[in-house]
Design an enzyme around this catalytic site. Structure first.
Site, PDB file in Angstrom:
ATOM      1  N   MET A 211      16.058  49.763  49.136  1.00  0.00           N
ATOM      2  CA  MET A 211      16.014  49.843  50.607  1.00  0.00           C
ATOM      3  C   MET A 211      14.686  50.429  51.094  1.00  0.00           C
ATOM      4  SD  MET A 211      19.912  51.281  50.962  1.00  0.00           S
ATOM      5  CE  MET A 211      19.692  52.420  49.600  1.00  0.00           C
TER       6      MET A 211
ATOM      7  N   THR B  53      16.333  56.177  50.605  1.00  0.00           N
ATOM      8  CA  THR B  53      15.977  55.748  51.952  1.00  0.00           C
ATOM      9  C   THR B  53      16.372  56.850  52.914  1.00  0.00           C
ATOM     10  OG1 THR B  53      16.497  54.172  53.726  1.00  0.00           O
ATOM     11  CG2 THR B  53      18.180  54.536  52.091  1.00  0.00           C
ATOM     12  N   ASN B  54      15.664  56.954  54.025  1.00  0.00           N
ATOM     13  CA  ASN B  54      16.050  57.914  55.059  1.00  0.00           C
ATOM     14  C   ASN B  54      17.170  57.375  55.938  1.00  0.00           C
ATOM     15  OD1 ASN B  54      13.942  60.416  55.468  1.00  0.00           O
ATOM     16  ND2 ASN B  54      12.938  58.657  54.531  1.00  0.00           N
ATOM     17  N   THR B  55      16.994  56.150  56.434  1.00  0.00           N
ATOM     18  CA  THR B  55      17.895  55.618  57.457  1.00  0.00           C
ATOM     19  C   THR B  55      19.344  55.591  57.002  1.00  0.00           C
ATOM     20  OG1 THR B  55      16.110  54.271  58.394  1.00  0.00           O
ATOM     21  CG2 THR B  55      18.358  53.638  58.941  1.00  0.00           C
TER      22      THR B  55
ATOM     23  N   CYS C 284      10.281  57.758  56.487  1.00  0.00           N
ATOM     24  CA  CYS C 284      10.772  56.476  55.981  1.00  0.00           C
ATOM     25  C   CYS C 284      10.151  56.324  54.610  1.00  0.00           C
ATOM     26  CB  CYS C 284      10.364  55.324  56.898  1.00  0.00           C
ATOM     27  SG  CYS C 284      10.741  53.700  56.185  1.00  0.00           S
ATOM     28  N   THR C 285      10.908  55.893  53.644  1.00  0.00           N
ATOM     29  CA  THR C 285      10.417  55.909  52.269  1.00  0.00           C
ATOM     30  C   THR C 285       9.303  54.901  52.017  1.00  0.00           C
ATOM     31  OG1 THR C 285      12.316  54.521  51.651  1.00  0.00           O
ATOM     32  CG2 THR C 285      12.490  56.891  51.241  1.00  0.00           C
ATOM     33  N   GLU C 286       9.016  54.028  53.002  1.00  0.00           N
ATOM     34  CA  GLU C 286       7.896  53.097  52.853  1.00  0.00           C
ATOM     35  C   GLU C 286       6.582  53.611  53.462  1.00  0.00           C
ATOM     36  OE1 GLU C 286      11.219  51.026  51.668  1.00  0.00           O
ATOM     37  OE2 GLU C 286      10.994  51.769  53.709  1.00  0.00           O
TER      38      GLU C 286
END
Length: 230
Positions: A10, A83-85, A196-198
């Protein structure tokens, strides 16, 4: 060593970073041929993104709860959601399992507080920035949280979903993020959470006028530490 149950995918780009950090941290601590004990369930992000777009959070809760349950059944000692969300769904996931979930916001807050910061900016998906599943935990830890204005929230969110989650890293988007971070600094932010992990694919300390707190690095490092605790 405890076994980490990692829910990834994700997106898969940031999951690679989790895997790398988890193993490097174990090697740093134990040396030799050691590596991290990880069981990973990699979801199909297209399914989750479709559910997010349609507001079907119950569908995502079902997908991630099933993943966590399978990891628990396979012998994981705790769960890490990469993932954060999707931490929005931690309460529903925790109801389905008996092992703990290492929360990304708690790990991040602890890191920021160790550095003595009080007021920090938060960048992430629109869900992360505007809802309280991350901010409430950060505030409970004693931090003051700033988020961008409405127009900049849309810019940050669009870059994540339309570029970073698809593996696209554009200089023009980096410039926009840098502008937004500078604006948050002018409002009194002492640091910026890359929530956000991206985002770490686009922004690092060298790109920012504020100290960066990359939740991917913080979360994975904390997970490795927890796995090695006696």
């Amino acid at each position: 060593m405890k076994t980490i149950g990692l829910i990834g995918g994700m997106s898969w780009e940031s999951t690679i970073t989790y895997y790398e950090i988890l193993n490097k941290e174990v090697v740093k601590k134990l040396g030799g041929f050691h590596s991290s004990k990880i069981m990973m369930y990699n979801v199909d992000f297209a399914e989750l993104e479709e559910n997010m777009s349609s507001g079907n959070w119950d569908g995502n809760a079902q997908i991630l709860s099933d993943a966590a349950k399978r990891l628990e059944g396979a012998g994981a000692d705790f769960i890490v959601i990469a993932t954060n969300t999707m931490h929005k769904l931690v309460p529903q996931i925790e109801k389905r399992i008996k092992i703990p979930v290492l929360h990304i916001a708690d790990a991040t807050a602890s890191c920021i507080k160790r550095d003595g910061l009080k007021k920090v900016a938060l960048l992430g998906t629109k869900f992360t920035m505007t809802q309280d599943f991350i901010t409430s935990r950060l505030k409970s830890a004693g931090l003051e949280i700033l988020i961008p204005n409405e127009a900049d929230i849309e810019i940050v969110n669009n870059v994540i979903f339309n570029e970073l989650c698809l593996g696209k890293v554009l200089d023009s988007s980096r410039s926009e993020y840098q502008r937004i971070i500078a604006e948050m600094k002018s409002q009194g932010a002492e640091g910026v959470i890359l929530g956000c992990t991206e985002i770490g694919m686009l922004i690092s300390d060298k790109d920012s006028v504020l100290p960066t707190y990359d939740t991917t690095i913080i979360h994975a490092t904390e997970a490795a530490k927890l796995a090695l605790e006696q």
